[in-house]
Each structure stands twice: as structure tokens, then as C-alpha cells.
Design a protein around this motif. Structure first.
Motif, PDB file in Angstrom:
ATOM      1  N   ASP A 151      11.789 100.515  17.268  1.00 58.31           N
ATOM      2  CA  ASP A 151      10.387 100.397  16.837  1.00 58.31           C
ATOM      3  C   ASP A 151       9.412 100.903  17.887  1.00 58.31           C
ATOM      4  O   ASP A 151       8.246 101.157  17.565  1.00 58.31           O
ATOM      5  CB  ASP A 151      10.038  98.930  16.558  1.00 58.31           C
ATOM      6  CG  ASP A 151      10.807  98.337  15.397  1.00 58.31           C
ATOM      7  OD1 ASP A 151      11.330  99.105  14.572  1.00 58.31           O
ATOM      8  OD2 ASP A 151      10.883  97.092  15.324  1.00 58.31           O
ATOM      9  N   SER A 203       1.925  95.724   8.557  1.00 55.81           N
ATOM     10  CA  SER A 203       2.095  94.400   7.951  1.00 55.81           C
ATOM     11  C   SER A 203       1.740  94.386   6.469  1.00 55.81           C
ATOM     12  O   SER A 203       2.277  93.582   5.704  1.00 55.81           O
ATOM     13  CB  SER A 203       1.247  93.372   8.695  1.00 55.81           C
ATOM     14  OG  SER A 203      -0.128  93.739   8.656  1.00 55.81           O
ATOM     15  N   LYS A 261       0.160  88.453   6.737  1.00 55.29           N
ATOM     16  CA  LYS A 261       1.453  88.756   7.353  1.00 55.29           C
ATOM     17  C   LYS A 261       1.274  89.219   8.797  1.00 55.29           C
ATOM     18  O   LYS A 261       2.082  88.897   9.670  1.00 55.29           O
ATOM     19  CB  LYS A 261       2.190  89.821   6.545  1.00 55.29           C
ATOM     20  CG  LYS A 261       2.729  89.325   5.218  1.00 55.29           C
ATOM     21  CD  LYS A 261       3.620  90.357   4.549  1.00 55.29           C
ATOM     22  CE  LYS A 261       4.948  90.493   5.285  1.00 55.29           C
ATOM     23  NZ  LYS A 261       5.886  91.394   4.542  1.00 55.29           N
ATOM     24  N   GLU A 290      12.715  91.735  16.497  1.00 56.07           N
ATOM     25  CA  GLU A 290      13.492  90.778  15.709  1.00 56.07           C
ATOM     26  C   GLU A 290      12.568  89.902  14.862  1.00 56.07           C
ATOM     27  O   GLU A 290      12.841  89.644  13.677  1.00 56.07           O
ATOM     28  CB  GLU A 290      14.341  89.905  16.640  1.00 56.07           C
ATOM     29  CG  GLU A 290      15.492  90.648  17.303  1.00 56.07           C
ATOM     30  CD  GLU A 290      16.179  89.807  18.373  1.00 56.07           C
ATOM     31  OE1 GLU A 290      15.742  88.647  18.599  1.00 56.07           O
ATOM     32  OE2 GLU A 290      17.147  90.301  18.980  1.00 56.07           O
ATOM     33  N   ASP A 334      11.185  91.889  11.969  1.00 56.30           N
ATOM     34  CA  ASP A 334      12.223  92.082  10.956  1.00 56.30           C
ATOM     35  C   ASP A 334      12.404  90.817  10.112  1.00 56.30           C
ATOM     36  O   ASP A 334      12.549  90.892   8.888  1.00 56.30           O
ATOM     37  CB  ASP A 334      13.541  92.466  11.636  1.00 56.30           C
ATOM     38  CG  ASP A 334      14.619  92.847  10.631  1.00 56.30           C
ATOM     39  OD1 ASP A 334      14.406  93.811   9.870  1.00 56.30           O
ATOM     40  OD2 ASP A 334      15.676  92.177  10.603  1.00 56.30           O
ATOM     41  N   GLU A 335      12.376  89.662  10.749  1.00 51.56           N
ATOM     42  CA  GLU A 335      12.502  88.397  10.018  1.00 51.56           C
ATOM     43  C   GLU A 335      11.346  88.188   9.050  1.00 51.56           C
ATOM     44  O   GLU A 335      11.506  87.560   7.995  1.00 51.56           O
ATOM     45  CB  GLU A 335      12.588  87.232  11.006  1.00 51.56           C
ATOM     46  CG  GLU A 335      13.889  87.187  11.794  1.00 51.56           C
ATOM     47  CD  GLU A 335      13.881  86.128  12.880  1.00 51.56           C
ATOM     48  OE1 GLU A 335      12.855  85.403  12.993  1.00 51.56           O
ATOM     49  OE2 GLU A 335      14.880  86.033  13.622  1.00 51.56           O
ATOM     50  N   LEU A 336      10.172  88.722   9.399  1.00 52.25           N
ATOM     51  CA  LEU A 336       8.994  88.600   8.532  1.00 52.25           C
ATOM     52  C   LEU A 336       8.911  89.719   7.503  1.00 52.25           C
ATOM     53  O   LEU A 336       7.984  89.748   6.692  1.00 52.25           O
ATOM     54  CB  LEU A 336       7.720  88.595   9.385  1.00 52.25           C
ATOM     55  CG  LEU A 336       7.495  87.352  10.249  1.00 52.25           C
ATOM     56  CD1 LEU A 336       6.388  87.603  11.272  1.00 52.25           C
ATOM     57  CD2 LEU A 336       7.135  86.152   9.368  1.00 52.25           C
ATOM     58  N   GLY A 337       9.860  90.645   7.545  1.00 58.36           N
ATOM     59  CA  GLY A 337       9.853  91.763   6.602  1.00 58.36           C
ATOM     60  C   GLY A 337       8.779  92.785   6.895  1.00 58.36           C
ATOM     61  O   GLY A 337       8.285  93.456   5.986  1.00 58.36           O
ATOM     62  N   ILE A 338       8.422  92.924   8.174  1.00 55.14           N
ATOM     63  CA  ILE A 338       7.369  93.861   8.582  1.00 55.14           C
ATOM     64  C   ILE A 338       8.016  95.040   9.305  1.00 55.14           C
ATOM     65  O   ILE A 338       8.699  94.865  10.312  1.00 55.14           O
ATOM     66  CB  ILE A 338       6.338  93.175   9.496  1.00 55.14           C
ATOM     67  CG1 ILE A 338       5.671  92.012   8.755  1.00 55.14           C
ATOM     68  CG2 ILE A 338       5.302  94.173   9.999  1.00 55.14           C
ATOM     69  CD1 ILE A 338       4.734  91.192   9.622  1.00 55.14           C
ATOM     70  N   ALA A 339       7.796  96.227   8.788  1.00 61.64           N
ATOM     71  CA  ALA A 339       8.409  97.432   9.347  1.00 61.64           C
ATOM     72  C   ALA A 339       7.482  98.087  10.362  1.00 61.64           C
ATOM     73  O   ALA A 339       6.252  97.990  10.259  1.00 61.64           O
ATOM     74  CB  ALA A 339       8.745  98.421   8.243  1.00 61.64           C
TER      75      ALA A 339
END
Length: 217
Positions: A18, A32, A37, A90, A93-98
Motif C-alpha cells: 500500500d 475509504s 469509514k 492490516e 484491510d480489516e475495515l475493507g478499505i483499499a
């Protein structure tokens, strides 16, 4: 603690896809998609930073979060930054944010000066900046680009003495140069590529495009 790490070592490490190292440290731009988010990611970053005792600069926008890591005690990126970067990725990624590494960049203004001690205070005063070392003035609020003063050996008439530096990731630099040329610019100097390219607009105003620093820097 001198745990400085080179850009090459940083990028060769696991869990940092990233991130990109540019002029002022390691940066990541997370898309986000919403303020809620993004705020959740900022909260997670704050907890990780407090636990590590090492704190990044974080910018929260409506649909994105930008993070900068640097160790001021070594004046560069360190293994502390590497470890925190891995943990932040990490959490994202857990929050679904690329992340979108192509959005990483740093812009600075470069002023060529014959007498830097005479010229620098003017820019510090007129911009409301503060001096940082012998060659830079920076925005104390962290909003505007820093101004870097480059020593000249002799007067240089018939050519601009203020230009823009754009630091982008190495894997983005050639695309950015090509886009600028396609938009009407031209390459003035590529002798130092891929370290940097000097470009000019149709009226010969110049900009340097430079990727992250080499391992030798």
C-alpha cells in the motif's frame, strides 16, 4: 535510536504494498469511500500509534485517508515506520478499505538562489512558514507545499529560477511524465532519469518529476 531503513529495504519488506516512499517519508492513500469509514480507520491508526509510541501524520477527507510516516529523530524512515505501516495496512484491510498508491505524491516549490540566507527569510515571512534547516521553509500547519532553496553558483538570466518538484512513486513516474508530454509539455532533461525528469510547459515553465529515492540516498 538509529534504525534508519533505506527505501529499497522498505519496499522489499512484506505487507507494505500500500505504501510508497517519496521525498518526505513513506505515504499511503486509502480510499475509504465515506467519512464514517475513514474516521474508523483514523481511530484504528491512533490506537496502533499509541501502542507503538510512534505517531504518523494523518489527513482525513470525506472519502479518503492519507498517512505519512517518518522518524524525525533519524531524519528519515525507520524500522519503526515499517512496522507501523504494516499494522496500518492490516487495519485498513480489516475495515475493507483499499489503498491507491497511484494517488501518492508530494509537491514542493524549488527556488534557485545566489544568497539563500538573504532570500529565505522573505519566503518565510510572506508565506507565514517556519524555517526548517538551512534550505527549507515549511508550513507549520502542514497544508501547503514546502519551499526548498537550491544554491546557484552564478546568475542565470533568460531562464526561470522557481520551479515545482513533484515526488511520485517510482512505478508512477514514467506514466506521469508521459501524461505531461501528451498534455503539451516537453522533456527538457532526462539525463538523470529514472532519478528525475525535468519537464517544461508550452511556455517553458519547468517542473521536476522525481520518484522515491534510491537506496544510495
Amino acid at each position: 535510536m538509529n534504525d534508519r531503513i533505506s527505501p529499497r529495504e522498505f519496499h522489499a519488506s512484506e505487507g507494505v504494498s500500500d505504501w510508497r516512499v517519496v521525498f518526505d517519508g513513506a505515504r499511503a492513500h486509502f480510499s475509504s469511500g465515506s467519512f464514517e469509514k475513514g474516521a474508523a480507520l483514523v481511530f484504528a491508526i491512533a490506537e496502533l500509534a499509541d501502542a507503538a509510541g510512534h505517531h504518523p501524520d494523518v489527513e482525513l477527507r470525506y472519502s479518503s485517508v492519507t498517512v505519512r510516516l517518518i522518524s524525525h529523530d533519524v531524519g528519515d524512515i525507520s524500522r519503526r515506520d515499517l512496522a507501523l505501516a504494516q499494522r496500518i495496512s492490516e487495519a485498513a484491510d480489516e475495515l475493507g478499505i483499499a489503498a491507491d498508491p497511484s494517488r501518492v505524491q508530494v509537491v514542493q516549490i524549488a527556488v534557485d538562489a545566489l544568497d539563500i540566507p538573504r532570500v529565505l527569510p522573505f519566503w518565510e515571512a510572506v508565506l507565514g512558514y517556519r524555517q526548517d534547516g538551512d534550505e527549507d521553509v515549511v508550513d507549520p500547519l502542514g497544508h501547503g507545499p514546502n519551499v526548498w532553496f537550491q544554491q546557484m553558483d552564478a546568475p542565470r538570466p533568460q531562464r526561470n529560477r522557481i520551479h515545482i518538484d513533484v515526488s511520485v512513486p517510482r512505478d508512477e513516474a514514467e506514466r506521469r511524465v508521459a501524461a505531461a508530454v501528451a498534455a503539451g509539455g516537453r522533456i527538457v532533461n532526462d539525463a538523470f532519469a529514472p532519478g528525475y525528469w525535468t519537464l517544461a510547459d508550452p511556455e517553458s515553465n519547468e517542473v521536476d518529476v522525481a520518484p522515491w529515492r534510491d537506496d544510495s540516498d
